[in-house]
Design an enzyme around this catalytic site. Structure first.
Site, mmCIF file in Angstrom:
data_model
loop_
_atom_site.group_PDB
_atom_site.id
_atom_site.type_symbol
_atom_site.label_atom_id
_atom_site.label_comp_id
_atom_site.label_asym_id
_atom_site.label_seq_id
_atom_site.Cartn_x
_atom_site.Cartn_y
_atom_site.Cartn_z
ATOM 1 N N GLU A 202 0.780 -1.259 0.036
ATOM 2 C CA GLU A 202 0.072 -0.049 0.018
ATOM 3 C C GLU A 202 1.087 1.314 -0.136
ATOM 4 O O GLU A 202 1.703 1.488 0.829
ATOM 5 C CB GLU A 202 -0.910 0.172 1.223
ATOM 6 C CG GLU A 202 -2.021 -0.928 1.142
ATOM 7 C CD GLU A 202 -2.870 -0.781 2.263
ATOM 8 O OE1 GLU A 202 -4.011 -1.434 2.522
ATOM 9 O OE2 GLU A 202 -2.566 -0.018 3.480
ATOM 10 N N CYS A 203 0.427 2.174 -0.810
ATOM 11 C CA CYS A 203 0.899 3.464 -0.900
ATOM 12 C C CYS A 203 2.636 3.593 -0.937
ATOM 13 O O CYS A 203 3.203 3.467 -1.859
ATOM 14 C CB CYS A 203 0.546 4.493 0.213
ATOM 15 S SG CYS A 203 0.578 6.175 -0.093
#
EC number: 6.3.5.11
Length: 452
Positions: free
Chosen positions: A326-327
């Protein structure tokens, strides 16, 4: 009865985080304190954990839904001597122009009293009018009292307290004086992370001194509610062999929801932390990877210099190891990160694109996504909810996007959720607690990989 209260502010910057940390820290000297945070924030919850030595739980209505949120709250509150919820933004600030998802909404949903933090600098009798507005805006919000912040002197506090008690039937629990040394440093995503804050212990000790001398914390301990009958659902999967999941955890990667990690464990994962900054190899026997968000851009040089870890992860992905990122994790798996000065740092290189840091905020807020192709977590046609918050954009070819993302109620759409073999990387942060079927799919893939 549960001893529980919410610390909410009149507006962002009123001082609720400072007061929350101070009160949590002081009470943690005598009690088992369970912290909570309204909304999706990762950084404030890390500070909560630092001062209480307990994981903080995010109460985010958009991502969890009402029933999941209430279950998480009462499940965790029932295990503590006292539970303290830090609010978000101003008391009534919610999604768009509504109060939905606001601190006030959550306080009503889980039936907890509110302590309102008021920035009282340069105020006298007007403070009563301000507080009265918050009380009468929604009478169903149980505002039990106030704490006054940025008070000029003891004489100033005495005047304010007299005015409030004269005009309003409400408790004044105390105050904090103006002191710039209490302010926590900020950066582009909010507060500077715990790992990077200089002299944090010194700041906290000074804060604790003010809390003990200027606020009646024992009166706060009298704020109680009767919880509903709560029966914890048993989601634990009993497996003789746990699936070994390595998750990135160091100064660069530490954005994880407590509930996400617990869900993985309950569904059969054996979680093993590792450091992309300092470790040369993945943990022995790793069957899957989870790389959360954080600040890889701040540590890009160190990450790029750990070439053995970059190679190890790239080889694992090419062999088919399941990975969810994620991210910040997406940034790490890209070809490289370019900072604001134009410096380029090589990363893992699973994906053909680079990530470029920008001065302008690229995405911020809640999002929904439709799954357009099967991946290690989701099936085509499913929908998910999450949030994005980043000052970076992708440059170059974006292969195999499996999400079509949009902001709720907005027409703009964009692609994300990039797939390469058994690797899924996205800018969208989600809470795995709400996607247990997806977690099961991920762990099944990891288990299959481990048997090869």
């Amino acid at each position: 009865m549960c001893r529980v209260f919410m610390i909410a502010g009149t507006h962002s910057g009123a001082g609720k985080t400072t007061l929350s940390l101070g009160i949590m820290g002081v009470l943690s000297k005598k009690y088992n304190v369970r912290p909570f945070k309204v909304g999706p924030d990762y950084i404030d919850t890390a500070y909560h954990r630092y001062v209480t030595r307990n994981f903080s739980v995010n109460l985010d209505l958009f991502m969890l839904g009402e029933e999941n949120l209430k279950n998480l709250f009462y499940k965790n509150a029932s295990r503590a001597d006292v539970s303290i919820i830090e609010g978000v933004m101003g008391l009534y600030d919610g999604i768009d122009t509504t109060s939905r998802g606001s601190s006030a909404h959550i306080a009503k949903l889980v039936n907890v009293p509110v302590v309102l933090v008021v920035d009282a600098s340069s105020m006298a009798a007007s403070v009563s009018a301000l507080i009265m507005g918050y009380i009468y805006y929604d009478k169903d919000v149980d505002i039990r009292g106030v704490i006054l912040n940025k008070v000029g002197s003891e004489r100033h506090y005495t005047l304010l307290k007299e005015v409030i008690e004269r005009d309003l039937n409400i408790e004044v629990f105390g105050y904090l004086p103006k002191d710039v040394e209490l302010e926590l440093p900020e950066r582009h995503l909010g507060l500077l992370p715990v790992y990077e804050t200089e002299n944090l212990d010194k700041k906290l000790e000074k804060l604790y001194g003010y809390i003990e001398n200027c606020i009646d914390v024992e009166k706060l301990m009298n704020l109680t509610v009767k919880p509903p009958d709560f029966i914890e659902k048993e989601d634990r999967v009993l497996k003789e062999k746990k699936v070994k999941i390595a998750y990135a955890y160091d100064e660069a990667f530490n954005f994880y929801y407590k509930e996400s990690l617990e869900t993985l464990e309950e569904m059969g994962a054996h979680l093993i932390p590792f450091s992309p900054l300092d470790d040369e190899r993945l943990p022995e026997g790793t069957e899957g990877l989870y790389i959360g968000g954080g600040f890889p851009e701040v540590f890009a040089k160190r990450l790029s210099e750990n070439e053995s870890m970059l190679r190890e992860i790239k080889e694992a992905v090419e062999k088919g190891m399941p990975v969810y990122a994620e991210c910040g994790g997406l940034m790490y798996l890209s070809k490289g990160i370019r900072d604001l000065e134009g410096n380029r740092y090589s990363m893992v290189g699973v994906y053909d694109f680079e990530v470029v840091m920008t001065k302008k905020l690229q995405r911020f807020g809640y999002v929904e996504a439709e799954i357009t192709m099967d991946n290690v977590l989701f099936k085509k046609g499913e929908r998910i909810k999450g949030h994005e918050f980043h000052y970076s954009r992708i440059e170059g070819f974006s292969q195999n996007a499996s999400y079509i993302v949009n902001r709720p109620g907005k027409e703009e759409k964009w692609e994300c959720g990039f797939v390469h073999k058994n690797c899924l990387a996205s800018f969208v942060h989600i809470n795995l607690y709400t996607y247990k079927e997806g977690v099961k799919r991920f762990l099944d893939r990891c288990s299959s990989f481990g048997r090869k």
